[in-house]
Write a protein that holds these residues in place. Sequence first.
Motif, PDB file in Angstrom:
ATOM      1  N   ASP A  73       0.828  -1.210   0.000  1.00  0.00           N
ATOM      2  CA  ASP A  73       0.000   0.000   0.000  1.00  0.00           C
ATOM      3  C   ASP A  73       0.856   1.250   0.000  1.00  0.00           C
ATOM      4  OD1 ASP A  73      -2.282  -1.517   0.013  1.00  0.00           O
ATOM      5  OD2 ASP A  73      -2.489  -1.531   2.204  1.00  0.00           O
ATOM      6  N   GLU A  74       1.933   1.181   0.840  1.00  0.00           N
ATOM      7  CA  GLU A  74       2.830   2.355   0.867  1.00  0.00           C
ATOM      8  C   GLU A  74       3.487   2.572  -0.500  1.00  0.00           C
ATOM      9  OE1 GLU A  74       6.699   3.979   3.432  1.00  0.00           O
ATOM     10  OE2 GLU A  74       5.842   1.971   3.804  1.00  0.00           O
ATOM     11  N   PHE A  75       3.964   1.451  -1.060  1.00  0.00           N
ATOM     12  CA  PHE A  75       4.584   1.577  -2.390  1.00  0.00           C
ATOM     13  C   PHE A  75       3.563   2.018  -3.437  1.00  0.00           C
ATOM     14  CE2 PHE A  75       5.869  -0.222  -6.481  1.00  0.00           C
ATOM     15  CZ  PHE A  75       7.125   0.357  -6.602  1.00  0.00           C
ATOM     16  N   LYS A  76       2.331   1.494  -3.278  1.00  0.00           N
ATOM     17  CA  LYS A  76       1.290   1.886  -4.207  1.00  0.00           C
ATOM     18  C   LYS A  76       0.981   3.371  -4.085  1.00  0.00           C
ATOM     19  CE  LYS A  76      -3.346   0.585  -5.695  1.00  0.00           C
ATOM     20  NZ  LYS A  76      -4.514  -0.304  -5.437  1.00  0.00           N
ATOM     21  N   GLY A  77       0.922   3.847  -2.784  1.00  0.00           N
ATOM     22  CA  GLY A  77       0.682   5.275  -2.584  1.00  0.00           C
ATOM     23  C   GLY A  77       1.812   6.122  -3.163  1.00  0.00           C
ATOM     24  N   LYS A  78       3.067   5.662  -2.903  1.00  0.00           N
ATOM     25  CA  LYS A  78       4.198   6.407  -3.481  1.00  0.00           C
ATOM     26  C   LYS A  78       4.159   6.379  -5.013  1.00  0.00           C
ATOM     27  CE  LYS A  78       7.406   5.711   0.396  1.00  0.00           C
ATOM     28  NZ  LYS A  78       8.709   5.136   0.811  1.00  0.00           N
ATOM     29  N   ALA A  79       3.861   5.158  -5.543  1.00  0.00           N
ATOM     30  CA  ALA A  79       3.787   5.058  -7.000  1.00  0.00           C
ATOM     31  C   ALA A  79       2.653   5.915  -7.555  1.00  0.00           C
ATOM     32  CB  ALA A  79       3.593   3.597  -7.431  1.00  0.00           C
ATOM     33  N   GLU A  80       1.502   5.939  -6.778  1.00  0.00           N
ATOM     34  CA  GLU A  80       0.398   6.772  -7.218  1.00  0.00           C
ATOM     35  C   GLU A  80       0.768   8.245  -7.180  1.00  0.00           C
ATOM     36  OE1 GLU A  80      -3.349   7.355  -8.786  1.00  0.00           O
ATOM     37  OE2 GLU A  80      -2.316   5.465  -8.390  1.00  0.00           O
ATOM     38  N   GLN A  81       1.487   8.639  -6.098  1.00  0.00           N
ATOM     39  CA  GLN A  81       1.946  10.031  -6.022  1.00  0.00           C
ATOM     40  C   GLN A  81       2.907  10.355  -7.153  1.00  0.00           C
ATOM     41  OE1 GLN A  81       3.614  10.601  -2.129  1.00  0.00           O
ATOM     42  NE2 GLN A  81       1.613  10.479  -1.063  1.00  0.00           N
ATOM     43  N   ARG A  82       3.867   9.425  -7.372  1.00  0.00           N
ATOM     44  CA  ARG A  82       4.807   9.644  -8.469  1.00  0.00           C
ATOM     45  C   ARG A  82       4.090   9.698  -9.821  1.00  0.00           C
ATOM     46  NH1 ARG A  82       9.588   5.443  -8.168  1.00  0.00           N
ATOM     47  NH2 ARG A  82      10.187   6.666 -10.017  1.00  0.00           N
ATOM     48  N   PHE A  83       3.096   8.774  -9.960  1.00  0.00           N
ATOM     49  CA  PHE A  83       2.334   8.759 -11.206  1.00  0.00           C
ATOM     50  C   PHE A  83       1.557  10.062 -11.388  1.00  0.00           C
ATOM     51  CE2 PHE A  83      -1.504   7.733 -13.644  1.00  0.00           C
ATOM     52  CZ  PHE A  83      -0.915   7.306 -14.826  1.00  0.00           C
ATOM     53  N   GLN A  84       0.923  10.523 -10.269  1.00  0.00           N
ATOM     54  CA  GLN A  84       0.194  11.778 -10.344  1.00  0.00           C
ATOM     55  C   GLN A  84       1.137  12.948 -10.633  1.00  0.00           C
ATOM     56  OE1 GLN A  84      -2.002  12.181  -6.707  1.00  0.00           O
ATOM     57  NE2 GLN A  84      -3.507  10.570  -7.221  1.00  0.00           N
ATOM     58  N   LYS A  85       2.319  12.908  -9.982  1.00  0.00           N
ATOM     59  CA  LYS A  85       3.290  13.981 -10.235  1.00  0.00           C
ATOM     60  C   LYS A  85       3.745  13.963 -11.701  1.00  0.00           C
ATOM     61  CE  LYS A  85       7.725  15.821  -8.674  1.00  0.00           C
ATOM     62  NZ  LYS A  85       8.882  15.629  -7.752  1.00  0.00           N
ATOM     63  N   VAL A  86       4.047  12.721 -12.157  1.00  0.00           N
ATOM     64  CA  VAL A  86       4.458  12.614 -13.562  1.00  0.00           C
ATOM     65  C   VAL A  86       3.333  13.024 -14.491  1.00  0.00           C
ATOM     66  CG1 VAL A  86       5.158  10.986 -15.364  1.00  0.00           C
ATOM     67  CG2 VAL A  86       6.232  10.881 -13.109  1.00  0.00           C
ATOM     68  N   GLU A  87       2.100  12.619 -14.140  1.00  0.00           N
ATOM     69  CA  GLU A  87       0.961  12.995 -14.969  1.00  0.00           C
ATOM     70  C   GLU A  87       0.747  14.507 -14.958  1.00  0.00           C
ATOM     71  OE1 GLU A  87      -2.607  11.105 -13.807  1.00  0.00           O
ATOM     72  OE2 GLU A  87      -3.665  11.553 -15.667  1.00  0.00           O
ATOM     73  N   GLY A  88       0.919  15.111 -13.734  1.00  0.00           N
ATOM     74  CA  GLY A  88       0.799  16.568 -13.655  1.00  0.00           C
ATOM     75  C   GLY A  88       1.886  17.264 -14.466  1.00  0.00           C
ATOM     76  N   ASP A  89       3.139  16.736 -14.319  1.00  0.00           N
ATOM     77  CA  ASP A  89       4.216  17.317 -15.133  1.00  0.00           C
ATOM     78  C   ASP A  89       3.948  17.149 -16.624  1.00  0.00           C
ATOM     79  OD1 ASP A  89       5.522  18.010 -12.804  1.00  0.00           O
ATOM     80  OD2 ASP A  89       6.779  16.200 -12.777  1.00  0.00           O
ATOM     81  N   LEU A  90       3.419  15.940 -16.967  1.00  0.00           N
ATOM     82  CA  LEU A  90       3.111  15.706 -18.377  1.00  0.00           C
ATOM     83  C   LEU A  90       1.990  16.632 -18.860  1.00  0.00           C
ATOM     84  CD1 LEU A  90       3.646  13.979 -20.881  1.00  0.00           C
ATOM     85  CD2 LEU A  90       1.957  12.341 -20.053  1.00  0.00           C
ATOM     86  N   ASP A  91       0.963  16.828 -17.977  1.00  0.00           N
ATOM     87  CA  ASP A  91      -0.123  17.743 -18.354  1.00  0.00           C
ATOM     88  C   ASP A  91       0.380  19.176 -18.498  1.00  0.00           C
ATOM     89  OD1 ASP A  91      -1.935  15.663 -18.364  1.00  0.00           O
ATOM     90  OD2 ASP A  91      -2.546  15.965 -16.267  1.00  0.00           O
TER      91      ASP A  91
END
Length: 229
Positions: A73-91
């Motif tokens: 869950d922690e890794f998933k949350g970190k991955a989700e945060q990283r994914f959201q950050k990457v998605e935000g950067d990509l957006d």
Amino acid sequence: AQAILVQAVLQDLGGCMCTVQNSYQCLSGESPMLQAHSPDRSHDAGPLNPFETAFALIRALRDEFHNLKSEVDEFKGKAEQRFQKVEGDLDSTTIALTKRCEQLEAADQDDKLSTNMRFERMSDNVEELRKVKQARLDNLDAQMKAEMNVRFEQNQALDQKLRNEASNLRKDLEKLSNDVGSFKNKVADDSAADRTRHDELRHDSEKLAALLSDSSLTRDPFNQLGYRN
């Protein structure tokens, strides 16, 4: 970002498989967890209860599963945060690139419009210059034709005048030639008449001289008397 997330999930599944393999070894009696003593029991309590060992293994597996779940869950949350950050950067990057493309398209359209306007102005200037040059050429052609006509008429008038003068001079020359011929004939006739008259006068003079030489007045009386000087 999705590739990183999938790689992390595969690593977690590999860890889970290792944990299940250890659990299987424990159940088969090969794990040291089956041979270890319970911390609540003393060393002299005798052999362990098989059910207690199974319960301890289940509790250990549960704790391990909870730890693994929390880590996932922690890794998933970190991955989700990283994914959201990457998605935000990509957006944000997509938005910036879209704005940049729109700016470039607007600049390109402005450049095309300015280029078309400049070409239109140049075309109008060239057309106006062509019209002015054509008008000047037409005017020059008309002036050249008028000048040629005037010069031709002047040349024709001069040629006619020269022909008339030449004709008059020819007539005068012919008249003068006739007059000279008549004068020469008259001079020749007068000369012949004067010569004839001169000859006649000479003959008359000779006759008169001969006559006078035979006159008694011109004779020497002494010669007649026989006296000589």
